[in-house]
Structures are given as structure tokens and as C-alpha cells.
Design a protein around this motif. Sequence first.
Motif, PDB file in Angstrom:
ATOM      1  N   LYS A 104       0.834  -1.190   0.000  1.00  0.00           N
ATOM      2  CA  LYS A 104       0.000   0.000   0.000  1.00  0.00           C
ATOM      3  C   LYS A 104       0.872   1.244   0.000  1.00  0.00           C
ATOM      4  CE  LYS A 104      -3.850  -2.223   2.402  1.00  0.00           C
ATOM      5  NZ  LYS A 104      -4.706  -2.191   3.595  1.00  0.00           N
ATOM      6  N   PRO A 105       0.381   2.334  -0.599  1.00  0.00           N
ATOM      7  CA  PRO A 105       1.208   3.544  -0.733  1.00  0.00           C
ATOM      8  C   PRO A 105       1.767   4.047   0.591  1.00  0.00           C
ATOM      9  CG  PRO A 105      -0.733   3.716  -2.111  1.00  0.00           C
ATOM     10  CD  PRO A 105      -0.897   2.467  -1.301  1.00  0.00           C
ATOM     11  N   THR A 111       2.177  20.853  -3.390  1.00  0.00           N
ATOM     12  CA  THR A 111       0.782  20.444  -3.208  1.00  0.00           C
ATOM     13  C   THR A 111      -0.119  21.646  -2.981  1.00  0.00           C
ATOM     14  OG1 THR A 111       1.507  18.334  -2.250  1.00  0.00           O
ATOM     15  CG2 THR A 111      -0.764  18.998  -1.852  1.00  0.00           C
ATOM     16  N   LEU A 156      -8.709  15.010  -1.047  1.00  0.00           N
ATOM     17  CA  LEU A 156      -8.208  13.672  -1.358  1.00  0.00           C
ATOM     18  C   LEU A 156      -7.118  13.742  -2.432  1.00  0.00           C
ATOM     19  CD1 LEU A 156      -8.405  10.619  -0.965  1.00  0.00           C
ATOM     20  CD2 LEU A 156     -10.195  10.577  -2.719  1.00  0.00           C
ATOM     21  N   LEU A 157      -7.333  14.576  -3.446  1.00  0.00           N
ATOM     22  CA  LEU A 157      -6.326  14.761  -4.491  1.00  0.00           C
ATOM     23  C   LEU A 157      -5.050  15.357  -3.902  1.00  0.00           C
ATOM     24  CD1 LEU A 157      -5.511  14.713  -7.488  1.00  0.00           C
ATOM     25  CD2 LEU A 157      -6.554  16.978  -7.712  1.00  0.00           C
ATOM     26  N   THR A 176      -3.105  12.662  -1.960  1.00  0.00           N
ATOM     27  CA  THR A 176      -2.479  11.723  -2.907  1.00  0.00           C
ATOM     28  C   THR A 176      -1.274  12.351  -3.582  1.00  0.00           C
ATOM     29  OG1 THR A 176      -4.658  10.753  -3.321  1.00  0.00           O
ATOM     30  CG2 THR A 176      -2.915  10.229  -4.887  1.00  0.00           C
ATOM     31  N   TYR A 177      -1.418  13.599  -3.991  1.00  0.00           N
ATOM     32  CA  TYR A 177      -0.306  14.274  -4.667  1.00  0.00           C
ATOM     33  C   TYR A 177       0.867  14.476  -3.716  1.00  0.00           C
ATOM     34  CZ  TYR A 177       2.217  17.448  -7.705  1.00  0.00           C
ATOM     35  OH  TYR A 177       3.181  18.011  -8.494  1.00  0.00           O
ATOM     36  N   SER A 228       2.713  11.146  -3.303  1.00  0.00           N
ATOM     37  CA  SER A 228       3.443  10.818  -4.525  1.00  0.00           C
ATOM     38  C   SER A 228       4.707  11.661  -4.654  1.00  0.00           C
ATOM     39  CB  SER A 228       2.540  11.025  -5.740  1.00  0.00           C
ATOM     40  OG  SER A 228       3.247  10.850  -6.940  1.00  0.00           O
ATOM     41  N   ASN A 231       3.312  10.509 -10.370  1.00  0.00           N
ATOM     42  CA  ASN A 231       3.385  11.953 -10.149  1.00  0.00           C
ATOM     43  C   ASN A 231       3.028  12.717 -11.415  1.00  0.00           C
ATOM     44  OD1 ASN A 231       5.276  14.645  -9.678  1.00  0.00           O
ATOM     45  ND2 ASN A 231       4.476  13.783  -7.781  1.00  0.00           N
ATOM     46  N   LEU A 288      -0.760  12.478 -12.027  1.00  0.00           N
ATOM     47  CA  LEU A 288      -1.502  13.390 -11.150  1.00  0.00           C
ATOM     48  C   LEU A 288      -1.386  14.830 -11.635  1.00  0.00           C
ATOM     49  CD1 LEU A 288      -0.628  11.906  -7.638  1.00  0.00           C
ATOM     50  CD2 LEU A 288      -2.884  11.969  -8.705  1.00  0.00           C
TER      51      LEU A 288
END
Length: 572
Positions: free
Chosen positions: A55-56, A350, A379-380, A383-384, A387, A415, A418
Motif C-alpha cells: 500500500k502507498p 501540493t 483527497l487529491l 495523494t499528490y 506521490s 506523479n 496526477l
Amino acid sequence: MNAGVLQFHSSLSLTHSHTHTSKNPTKFADPVFLSLQTSMNFAGISNLRLFVTVKPLSLFMLLLLLVIESADASIHVYDRDPFREVGNAFLVSGGSEGLAASRITIPLPRHHSSPATANDGRAYIRFQNVTFRRSEAAAAKHSKTERRTGLVQVIIFEAADRDNIGGSPYGGQRSICCTPDLAKLEGCKQGEVIRIPSARDSNWPVTVNVYFRGKSLTAQLKTTEAYITKTGMYNLFFISCDPSLKGMTVSGKTAWKNPDGYLPGRMAPLKKFYVIMALAYALLCIAWFSQYVRFWDDVLQLQHCISAVVAVGLFEMILWYFDYTYFNNTGTRPVAITTWVVTVGAVRRTVSRLLMLCVSMGYGVVRPTLGGLTTKVMLLGVTYFLSTELLNITEYVGTISDIAGRARVILVLPNAMLDAFLIMWIFTSLSKTLTQLQAKRSSVKLDTYRKFSNALVITVVLSVIWIGYEVYFKATDPFNERWQSGWIITAFWDILAFALLCVICYLWAPSQSSQRYAYSEEKGEDSDEETEALYSGTPKGDISLVKQERREKKADEFDLEEDDEAEEGKRE
């Protein structure tokens, strides 16, 4: 050595392999050299497989722990690294870095443990307690009285001389080690690495022979420095052509030093670059925060976010400078500072992207909140951030060579995806916001958003062009021979981000009229903007006259409507 590029100062003798000139000259096969390059990053392959199955968040923690344990940078550490079989040789990569020529040719004293200063003008590769260990079975084959019972060769060469390692007896597949056929045809010494003298300097490539003695399990290359007198991309390999030494390992370390310090050649210019960037951010901070404090009462929520991005940007550039300074002085990257700086950088990237997305959506201008999109945006952002953090840790916190590893290539893909998704979302939202502003006839806001849109378009176009150039740069330089200009690839993105931030600061600079960009629920807020601008300087005594004129105008319109209704009643 005379005019040689490399000079050795140690108790060990410098020996060269027997040279030969091929009757059918064939270039040193790139697959052979690429296999040498591959071995440099072989240890990272097992980590990459985790990318698919772990998992990330778990991967993030795992990579963080791995790099904390092995962040050594220009000091390359070998901890029982196994020799890999490549063709007819067994080898371990010792590193690859761009090194500038020494400004001082006087070697250090024989028993000098470390240089007085990092920027003493000397460039060298220092070998410190490099020890080779063979298996007990290999040692048991020999008697204690035998003098030389195994050979390991230390090979140092420029990337430009890569074709001078290896040979082919009949123009077929090339070999790193001298075979019986090559010994007969070319005159090389069987059981040693094939070395063809460089056309520029017959002393190159350089080999140093290290022998096992008797039944000893270990052979050691004592502390010594290899001085660099010519600028180039240097490669170091430990190679054995003895099949009985299969399973051998190497321990110890090498320190690669440039005349001005331990920073690798492609990274050295970035130290000065971050000084310039820190000064640029400082000037931007002074210009922005002077207005920010002056018009504090009129500051918008959007301008608070811009202030945060400007401050974090300055903090990041300062941290980068301290990170590179420590690295340059000691040869090791400070794990704490480097982790901090890549984390701050990930936060800045970010927040910057989310800021542009929120501005494009018209947050605070045509809508008071993001509504149901808040969760998706957050959420984005998370995630960014993860990454970007993984990519930066892989690139900056781990061991540094001037050849990028596979891990970075794999982590670049999510990356980049995204970033592409963010760009599409930003321009889609910006198009909708422009349409709404046009419908409301908001001239001031519309003009600002059009300028912002143009700046984004220019940024994206420049980014695409630069990505194309970067691909071309790397594709046409597989052996990193243009390492001296490689720092520009990294610097460009920081310059582009700073330029876009300056445009945003200019468009949304704090002022006494900042509230004209704010969202208002009144339907006529946009149509009256120019009127408000015209009457903003009207004396207070005249305001009643303006209001009275508006009331009279409305009364006349109401009377006209009543007359029209009366006439329609008569007709009926």
C-alpha cells in the motif's frame, strides 16, 4: 605518472593491464557498458517490486526507513556487496560521478586521514579500507605458501573511454575479461580485464590489481587517493575474471571529491542557484508582505493562502542551501535536513497546485465555498503530497550517483499522471468560471481571470517544451557525459514555479480595493463595479444626491409602468 589524468599516492603500486590493438576495431559494445551501469542500481530492483504489492502509505514508511539507514551520498559505502556475473566477469559498481579537474596537483601527506577543508582545490576518489572477501571453499583450494591465489582489479575510466574496456576475438560478442582466443590474437593477459589505451592518454583506463595471498579469506586495498587532473564523468568498478572467486563480496567505502567540495558534479552548481532563489523569494516576500500588512483589514482568504505559499517557498530555498552546504562539506547528506526540505517542497507543490485549482474554480469569487468538491480536492491533495514525497525521498535522501536509478523512473509516472489530471481539472474549472463572469458582466474579475488564464497557458506550454527537451537531453546522453549542464533540468522547474507565483502575487496583490474580488450574494454586484469605482472618490456630502437620483429614476419607471397598464385596460 606523467601527464596522466589520474595519479595515485599510496603504498600500492599502480599496474596496468597488458594492452592490445584490435586488427578489426570494434566499438566497445554498449550492452556491456550498460550491464555495468545496470549493476549500479541492481540493489534497488527488489524495492521496486514492492511498489505493486504494498500500500502507498506502507511503501512511504518503508522507503523512509531505508533511506535513513543508507543516506551516504558522495561517500559510497559497500557493505558486503556481492559480485554479480556479467558475461565472463564478476563485478560490483563502485559509483559514477562527474568530477572536475584538480586545481592543486600536490597530493595529501601519506598518512593524512582527511583534507583540511572540503574546498582545498583537490579532486580525487579516495579508497578507504576496501576489503574483498572470498568464500572458504575458494580459499581452501590453495596452500598457505602460495603468493597470489586470486586477483581483483579496480577499474577507473571516463565515460568517454567506455569503448576501451573489453574486446572481441572475431568481431562477435565482446568480453570484459581476456579469453584464450583474445590472448592469442590480441596479446592481452588471460584472466585479466581487457584494456585498450585511450587515444588521449595512454595511461587510461586505469587498473589497480589487488591479490589474495595463500589461504587468506580477504584481500584489502589500503587507504589511497586517486587524483583527478581532467574534468569528466568517472566510473568505478571492482572486477574479477577468476571463476573460483564466484560469491565474493566487497566492503569499505570510497569518497568522491570535487575541488570545491564533495557535491557531485551535476549538483555543485545548485548550491549557488539556491542562494539566488532564496534572495529572489526574499524580495518577493518583502514586496508581498509589506502590502499584506498594510491592507490587513481588506485581505481575502485567497491572499492568506498566497502568503503561505510565498513563505513556504522561501523556507524551502533556505533549507536546500543548508542541505547542499552540509553535503558539500562532509560528503554525506544530513538525513534530518534533507527529509525536512523534501517534505517542505512537497507541501509547497501540493498547496500551490490546490491553490491554482481553487482559484480556477472561482472560490471566494463566484462561489463562497467548494461545496461537495471539498472532499475530492482534499483527497487529491493528500495523494499528490504522498506521490511527490516518495519521489523526492527516492531522488534526494538516498545514495547519490550521477546516474539516476530505476526507482525514480517508476515513481515519476504516478506523479506525472496526477499533474496531468490537475492541469485538466484546472483548465476545465477555469473555463466555467470565465463563462460565469462573462454572464455576470464582471469586467474587473473577468480581466484578472483572463490574465491568470494566459499565464497558466504559457506555463503549460513551457512545461511541455521543457519535458520534450529533457527527454531529448537524456535520450542523447545515455552515459551522462553532459553532466555539467544537467543541473539546469532541475533548476528550470523552480524558476518556472517562482515566475508563476510572481504573476499570481501581482494579480491578487493586497490593496484597499481587494474586496472587489470577493464573492457577494447580491445580483447586481458585478454590474455596479465600475460605478462603485467611479464614486469611490465622491465626497460624503454628494452621496445623498446620488441616492436621490436613483430613487427618482425608479419612481419615473414605476409611473411609466402604471400608465402602460391603464392604456391596456382601456383597450380591453
